[in-house]
Design an enzyme around this catalytic site. Structure first.
Site, PDB file in Angstrom:
ATOM      1  N   GLY A  23     -32.462 -45.694  53.614  1.00 41.80           N
ATOM      2  CA  GLY A  23     -31.074 -45.365  53.908  1.00 41.80           C
ATOM      3  C   GLY A  23     -30.845 -43.883  53.690  1.00 41.80           C
ATOM      4  O   GLY A  23     -31.739 -43.178  53.202  1.00 41.80           O
ATOM      5  N   GLY A  24     -29.684 -43.411  54.055  1.00 45.99           N
ATOM      6  CA  GLY A  24     -29.348 -42.007  53.907  1.00 45.99           C
ATOM      7  C   GLY A  24     -28.935 -41.679  52.475  1.00 45.99           C
ATOM      8  O   GLY A  24     -28.964 -42.523  51.585  1.00 45.99           O
ATOM      9  N   ALA A  25     -28.526 -40.401  52.308  1.00 49.37           N
ATOM     10  CA  ALA A  25     -28.061 -39.936  50.998  1.00 49.37           C
ATOM     11  C   ALA A  25     -26.844 -40.738  50.555  1.00 49.37           C
ATOM     12  O   ALA A  25     -25.929 -40.975  51.347  1.00 49.37           O
ATOM     13  CB  ALA A  25     -27.684 -38.451  51.092  1.00 49.37           C
ATOM     14  N   ARG A  26     -26.829 -41.137  49.304  1.00 52.35           N
ATOM     15  CA  ARG A  26     -25.690 -41.857  48.718  1.00 52.35           C
ATOM     16  C   ARG A  26     -25.272 -43.070  49.539  1.00 52.35           C
ATOM     17  O   ARG A  26     -24.082 -43.319  49.739  1.00 52.35           O
ATOM     18  CB  ARG A  26     -24.467 -40.918  48.550  1.00 52.35           C
ATOM     19  CG  ARG A  26     -24.762 -39.676  47.787  1.00 52.35           C
ATOM     20  CD  ARG A  26     -25.130 -40.021  46.352  1.00 52.35           C
ATOM     21  NE  ARG A  26     -25.881 -38.927  45.734  1.00 52.35           N
ATOM     22  CZ  ARG A  26     -25.403 -38.164  44.773  1.00 52.35           C
ATOM     23  NH1 ARG A  26     -24.214 -38.395  44.303  1.00 52.35           N
ATOM     24  NH2 ARG A  26     -26.141 -37.195  44.273  1.00 52.35           N
ATOM     25  N   HIS A  57     -28.354 -42.292  34.838  1.00 49.33           N
ATOM     26  CA  HIS A  57     -28.933 -43.432  35.561  1.00 49.33           C
ATOM     27  C   HIS A  57     -29.677 -44.365  34.611  1.00 49.33           C
ATOM     28  O   HIS A  57     -29.606 -45.578  34.737  1.00 49.33           O
ATOM     29  CB  HIS A  57     -29.882 -42.941  36.663  1.00 49.33           C
ATOM     30  CG  HIS A  57     -29.165 -42.371  37.832  1.00 49.33           C
ATOM     31  ND1 HIS A  57     -29.745 -41.495  38.712  1.00 49.33           N
ATOM     32  CD2 HIS A  57     -27.897 -42.543  38.267  1.00 49.33           C
ATOM     33  CE1 HIS A  57     -28.861 -41.157  39.643  1.00 49.33           C
ATOM     34  NE2 HIS A  57     -27.738 -41.779  39.383  1.00 49.33           N
ATOM     35  N   ARG A  75     -28.889 -48.385  33.877  1.00 55.90           N
ATOM     36  CA  ARG A  75     -29.834 -49.507  33.989  1.00 55.90           C
ATOM     37  C   ARG A  75     -29.866 -50.319  32.709  1.00 55.90           C
ATOM     38  O   ARG A  75     -30.150 -51.509  32.738  1.00 55.90           O
ATOM     39  CB  ARG A  75     -31.246 -48.979  34.285  1.00 55.90           C
ATOM     40  CG  ARG A  75     -31.416 -48.427  35.672  1.00 55.90           C
ATOM     41  CD  ARG A  75     -32.876 -48.218  36.011  1.00 55.90           C
ATOM     42  NE  ARG A  75     -33.553 -47.255  35.155  1.00 55.90           N
ATOM     43  CZ  ARG A  75     -33.548 -45.941  35.336  1.00 55.90           C
ATOM     44  NH1 ARG A  75     -32.884 -45.411  36.336  1.00 55.90           N
ATOM     45  NH2 ARG A  75     -34.211 -45.144  34.525  1.00 55.90           N
TER      46      ARG A  75
END
Lengths: 171, 171, 171
Positions: free
Chosen positions: B9-12, B49, B53
């Protein structure tokens, strides 16, 4: 319960035409345009698009305060086409600048999207599937557009990706 | 038979969030991060991040030797999220440089993917849907990322394209 | 009634390989290549691709007059792979230049696509899903490629988006 139809896609992928097709399902229509005419060519394109939509749309031009414009629509409007989120985000970055205020405005817009006053068709651009831009401002824009698109899609009732004029259902 | 779930997928576009959702189907989890903290902002993002998690993931940071890291996971791991292939490829281009050695390392990684030691969720980026970059190194990166993604997707058991946070099934 | 199969996707997304797979459904095959060899590396790649296609394809190289090339195919051809539209558009922009003549040539090509002399597999590139290019010519190219892809997809009988080598059906 109002509809929120989210439409994304690349440059000239047929998003606006598909938005008008979607709008045809509804009654009285408004078009909320976020683009501004900086030069004669742009002014001509805006006029041309307005003519293409014809008399069936009330056009509202608002580069920045789209949440307010959405809450102040004429009372008999059944559907509004908002075209488009990435141009609005670019306007915020150029004219508001401060990250916190941009964030606040985005939150206000998403608040309207969660309780839409009328049926909404929200057009945006996919800008994150190319190479990482060298320009830092372009990188910021790309990240912010990705986040905005994700949040708007999350609260939509229907979502589509346009590709070469053809719609792919996302949601 | 292990799962290999390929996510692009693309950025963000919501790839990492979707990867964590996919990981929730499994037992003990590892996160193999290929990004390095070059500055304080990046270090902050990596820490954030890791906190998101939570304690349910063992985090391993490895910018280059991901095939070795995958083969040396703690024995009780049930699934590993590898995030992400394009950052790894960028690291190889900057720190290994020689095309042949990069090719060898990619082959070794694809070898692991064909006989995965644990269930794998492989995150990558779509970088080839913009205009051809003017910069020759960016063009090479784009071509190599496209090839790597194609080969990794070919040996995966499941593949998805994320767009505005919404998953499209590719395989 | 002839088939017109439209294939789009990013760089190295597996479009050409998928085009050859599609072509395998048909009888005698032609390959209409729009790329020109400007240097030795390019010449090598073109030769390599021609060898990969093997003797089962008649190869025609035509950077500009693709409508004429399509109308002058050998009489026993059952399917032609046209690879690709965006390279052709780039050739027109560099070598023809005048916007009106480019538009006329695109109209002639679309005319052929509406009444295809043989079954056709048309390969193009998705170039509009990155950030808006700073370079004005790149912006024009991106807009024109988007319009051309939309018009070609509209008259196709089947359309696919390739992503990491995997096909998504558009139509």
């Amino acid at each position: 319960m109002k509809d929120v139809i989210f439409l994304t896609g690349g440059a000239r992928s047929g998003k606006s035409a598909f938005a008008l097709d979607c709008a045809a399902r509804y009654g009285r229509k408004a078009f909320l345009a976020t683009a501004e005419a900086f030069d004669e060519e742009m002014a001509r394109r805006i006029r041309k698009h307005r003519e293409e939509r014809g008399a069936s749309f009330v056009t509202i031009e608002e580069p920045l305060d789209i949440d307010r414009a959405l809450l102040k629509l004429p009372p008999d409007i059944d559907v509004v086409v908002l075209d488009c989120l990435t141009v609005w985000l670019g306007n915020l970055m150029h004219r508001v600048g401060r990250e916190r205020e941009i964030g606040d405005r985005i939150e206000r817009f998403l608040g309207v999207l969660c309780k839409p006053p009328v049926n909404m068709i929200v057009v945006t651009n996919e800008v994150g599937m190319g190479i990482v831009p060298e320009n830092a401002m372009a990188r910021d824009f790309r990240d912010m557009a990705g986040s905005l698109n994700r949040k708007a899609a999350a609260v939509s009732t229907e979502a589509w990706l346009l590709c070469s004029g053809l719609p792919l259902r996302l949601k």
